[in-house]
Design an enzyme around this catalytic site. Structure first.
Site, short mmCIF file in Angstrom:
data_model
loop_
_atom_site.label_atom_id
_atom_site.label_comp_id
_atom_site.label_asym_id
_atom_site.label_seq_id
_atom_site.Cartn_x
_atom_site.Cartn_y
_atom_site.Cartn_z
CG ASP A 7 12.33 29.63 12.66
OD1 ASP A 7 13.29 30.16 12.07
OD2 ASP A 7 12.29 29.49 13.90
CD GLU A 43 16.13 28.27 9.83
OE1 GLU A 43 16.98 29.18 9.79
OE2 GLU A 43 15.23 28.21 10.70
#
Length: 734
Positions: free
Chosen positions: A358, A414
């Site tokens: 993330d 990401e």
């Protein structure tokens, strides 16, 4: 500074060994003096044993001395410990405790008996349950490891699917089976998810990406939400408390056996997924922790060494590249070793197959108090990097990429953060990191909804985005293609709403993304005319077909296979309710309709050798077409893209997208001795949208278009896409 580590243990006739950290001067960086002695003591409370660590400056190493013992500590033997590895580690017949702190003056180890756990808890056993006196942050203890902890893996080994063959399914453990329509024995848990793994197998999924399953506090945002008449939760879980523990309240066994059963239940999920040929990837959050900004709670890292584990400004303020109050100091030597140790644990002990990181761009930023000596061990001329500066060769990513364990698993970034560092196509990759391709999402949405000027960009997406990845030496499978994910509209909402509808979040619709590149097909909301609903169903099929015929790795978001709606909410982070729950009753309704289409499309992709290429397609395989073969239209007003792809299994495939509001009749490429046969047409009702062999009226449906096919043509409605297969022309050959 006093540091606390809470560890429960059960008393037995066999002594257990607890070894405090033996500290050496070489363990510390950025301090002028070194911790060189330890003393231990006990609390007056006879049932809670407390080892007190103090320090004084000498030139000798630190030795361990037992000062006093309570009645219960007489069952313990306390001996000299080891400085590494960090954590509570079983070794030499006992448990070694070791932590790093460069600035502390004391540390406390609290050992709690099982009988004491009625005052202190390992963790809350039930999801959403408040602590004593309605405390949202109740005291938590950690389970000590045991040499007797065993799990029967039944010979489980890594599946090692080639990444180009993956079809990823992003999902939420609790949301997958919590709705009553799941009819599982243990809804909302790892065990409940196991009961529904066959659904994923039926859909054609061979890799699941679990939203955060590290221990987090779902009560972090707990407050009454008048818009819904319930309480806001940290449902998504992007706020880690403990990186080495599976989320206990996702387990049907809760805190049974001090949480060991929760660990085994997660292992059982991985084992059973592997039995079905499904890999397990974890969504991990190393960009920030649950400790928040200066007003947040002190849970672990802040109390151990705030300036080491977080990016701090000279006066102690928190850098906030994560948008969540703090930024993990990923490229500090101690922090990056912690992250690598954590990842290795989940691979070796829990058998997971990879990770999605993330806000991974934060892991490329220079650490707090950056200097070359700190990071590389030697000075570099002209080293003037400031905190947070993007690094071309980040030490953390270097360590992960060259680690003998981690370099063999899936690593997905990401490639952006909340500080504006957008690295899609440019993330440091060492040839093995892939990326969530946010540009694929945006370009595909824009073209399929009929926006001018994106035909060329759409074609790049179909090829695996060589414009982003080819120059850097990467392959199509480095692109993780997605149209929808947990953050943003669902597939059904993407074609139902022009604007976000987030009032249910209780924030006056001020939260969430404003630029969704969505189109409601003519009317806002679920209540619409029949013609609008038909167009929406067509658009959903267009998006899914595009995902399945694109080079790269497709990722499907949970529930999109039946058309799950969140009512236009594009930021459902706080809802532990139907908004985020998979609706198994709706899935059954869609079994013969959209779910059937999705299932057949994933099957088609897996059967085509050419739809998961290891290299970017060239003219030897792929040819572009317009309304006329060989004449593609890349103009600003073009809303038509078509291509043929040579396939070693299927022969040749013709794929076309008409995103204009006008129908068109296309001329098909001439292939003497062969004829084109329709397989998929998103403008047709079920089952004629996908003419699989089991469609009883399949031949009749094909005959209806025979006059077009005889003329080497095919009619396409507005906003539709088609797939045709090249077959031998039996009549001509006869």
């Amino acid at each position: 500074m006093e540091l606390s580590h809470y560890t429960p243990f059960s008393l037995s006739s066999t002594p257990k060994f607890y070894n405090p950290h033996k500290l050496r001067p070489s363990n510390f960086t950025h301090i002028s003096s070194h911790l060189t002695s330890i003393s231990t003591g006990s609390l007056s409370n006879s049932r809670t044993n407390r080892l007190m660590v103090t320090a004084r400056e000498t030139s000798t190493e630190i030795d361990t001395v037992v000062i006093s013992k309570s009645p219960e500590t007489s069952l313990l033997e306390i001996s000299e410990g080891y400085p590494a590895p960090f954590g509570a580690i079983v070794r030499d017949g006992g448990v070694n405790f070791a932590i790093f702190s460069g600035h502390s003056v004391s540390a406390t180890l609290c050992l709690i008996t099982l009988s004491d756990l009625q005052k202190a808890v390992i963790s809350r056993g039930d999801y959403g349950e408040l602590g004593p006196e309605d405390n949202c942050w109740p005291l938590m203890a950690g389970m000590i490891p045991s040499a007797n902890d065993e799990f029967d893996w039944q010979g489980d080994l890594p599946l090692k699917h080639p990444q180009r063959e993956l079809i990823i399914y992003e999902m939420h453990v609790r949301g997958f089976t919590k709705h009553e329509s799941s009819r599982t024995n243990c809804p909302g848990t790892y065990a409940g998810m196991i009961e529904k793994l066959d659904h994923l197998k039926e859909l054609g999924i061979n890799c699941i990406e679990l939203m955060p399953c590290h221990e987090f506090n779902e009560l972090e945002y707990y407050s009454y939400n008048s818009a819904m008449g319930d309480y806001k939760m940290n449902f998504w879980g992007y706020s880690t408390i403990n990186y080495f523990s599976p989320m206990t309240r996702y387990s049907s066994s809760g805190i049974r056996n001090c949480g060991r059963e929760a660990i085994n239940e997660f292992k059982l999920l991985v084992r059973e997924a592997h039995k079905r040929g499904i890999e397990v990837i974890m969504d991990v959050v190393f960009n920030h922790t649950a400790e928040g900004n200066q007003k947040g709670p002190t849970l672990s890292f802040r109390g151990i060494d705030n300036s080491v584990f977080y990016m701090l400004a000279p006066k102690g303020e928190f850098y906030n590249y994560s948008g969540c109050g703090n930024t993990f100091n990923c490229n500090h030597p101690v922090v990056r070793q912690f992250i690598v140790d954590c990842l290795r644990y989940w691979v070796t002990e829990m058998h997971v197959d990879g990770f999605r990181f993330d806000l991974a761009s934060i892991m490329t930023r220079g650490s707090s108090l950056w200097d070359a000596v700190n990071v590389y061990g030697n000075a570099t001329e002209g080293d003037l990097l400031t905190t947070g500066t993007p690094l071309s060769s980040p030490p953390l990513l270097d360590m992960i990429s060259n680690d003998p364990v981690l370099c063999r698993v899936k690593l997905i970034a990401e490639a952006w953060d909340c500080g504006g560092l957008y690295q899609v196509g440019g993330f440091p990759h060492w040839g093995i990191w892939s990326e969530w391709n946010g540009k694929y999402r945006d370009m595909v949405r824009l073209f399929i909804k009929g926006t001018d000027g994106f035909a060329g960009a759409f074609a790049e997406c179909l090829c695996g985005s060589p414009n982003l990845y080819k120059e850097g030496g990467r392959r199509p499978w480095h692109s993780i293609n997605f149209v929808c994910a947990h953050d943003g509209f669902t597939l059904a909402d993407l074609v139902t709403y022009n604007e976000k509808h987030n009032l249910a979040n209780g924030e006056n619709n001020m939260d969430g993304e404003n630029h969704n590149n969505s189109w409601n097909c003519g009317q806002e909301g679920e209540f619409a005319s029949i013609s609008v609903k038909q167009l929406r169903r067509r658009q959903m099929r267009n998006f899914f077909l595009c995902l399945m015929v694109s080079q790269g790795v497709p990722m499907i978001y949970m529930g999109d296979e039946y058309g799950h709606t969140k009512g236009g909410n594009n930021n459902s982070y706080c809802h532990d309710n139907y908004i985020n729950y998979f609706r198994w009753d709706k899935k059954e309704e869609a079994t013969s309709d959209f779910f059937r289409f999705c299932r057949l499309m994933t099957k088609f992709r897996s059967e085509c050798e050419s739809l998961g290429l290891n290299e970017f397609p060239t003219s030897e395989r792929l040819q572009w077409h317009g309304h006329i073969p060989g004449l593609p239209d890349w103009s600003e007003t073009s809303r038509f893209v078509a291509f043929t792809l040579r396939d070693l299994v299927m022969g040749e495939i013709y794929v076309a997208f008409n995103t204009s509001h006008l129908p068109v009749t296309v001329t098909l490429p001439d292939r003497p001795g062969y004829r084109w046969e329709p397989l998929v047409d998103t403008s047709k009702p079920t089952p004629f949208d996908f003419l699989s062999d089991d469609v009883t009226e399949r031949e009749t449906a094909i005959v209806q278009f025979q006059h077009f096919l005889d003329a080497n043509m095919y009619p396409m409605l507005s906003y539709s896409s088609v797939i045709l297969l090249l077959k031998p022309d039996i009549d001509q050959n006869a």
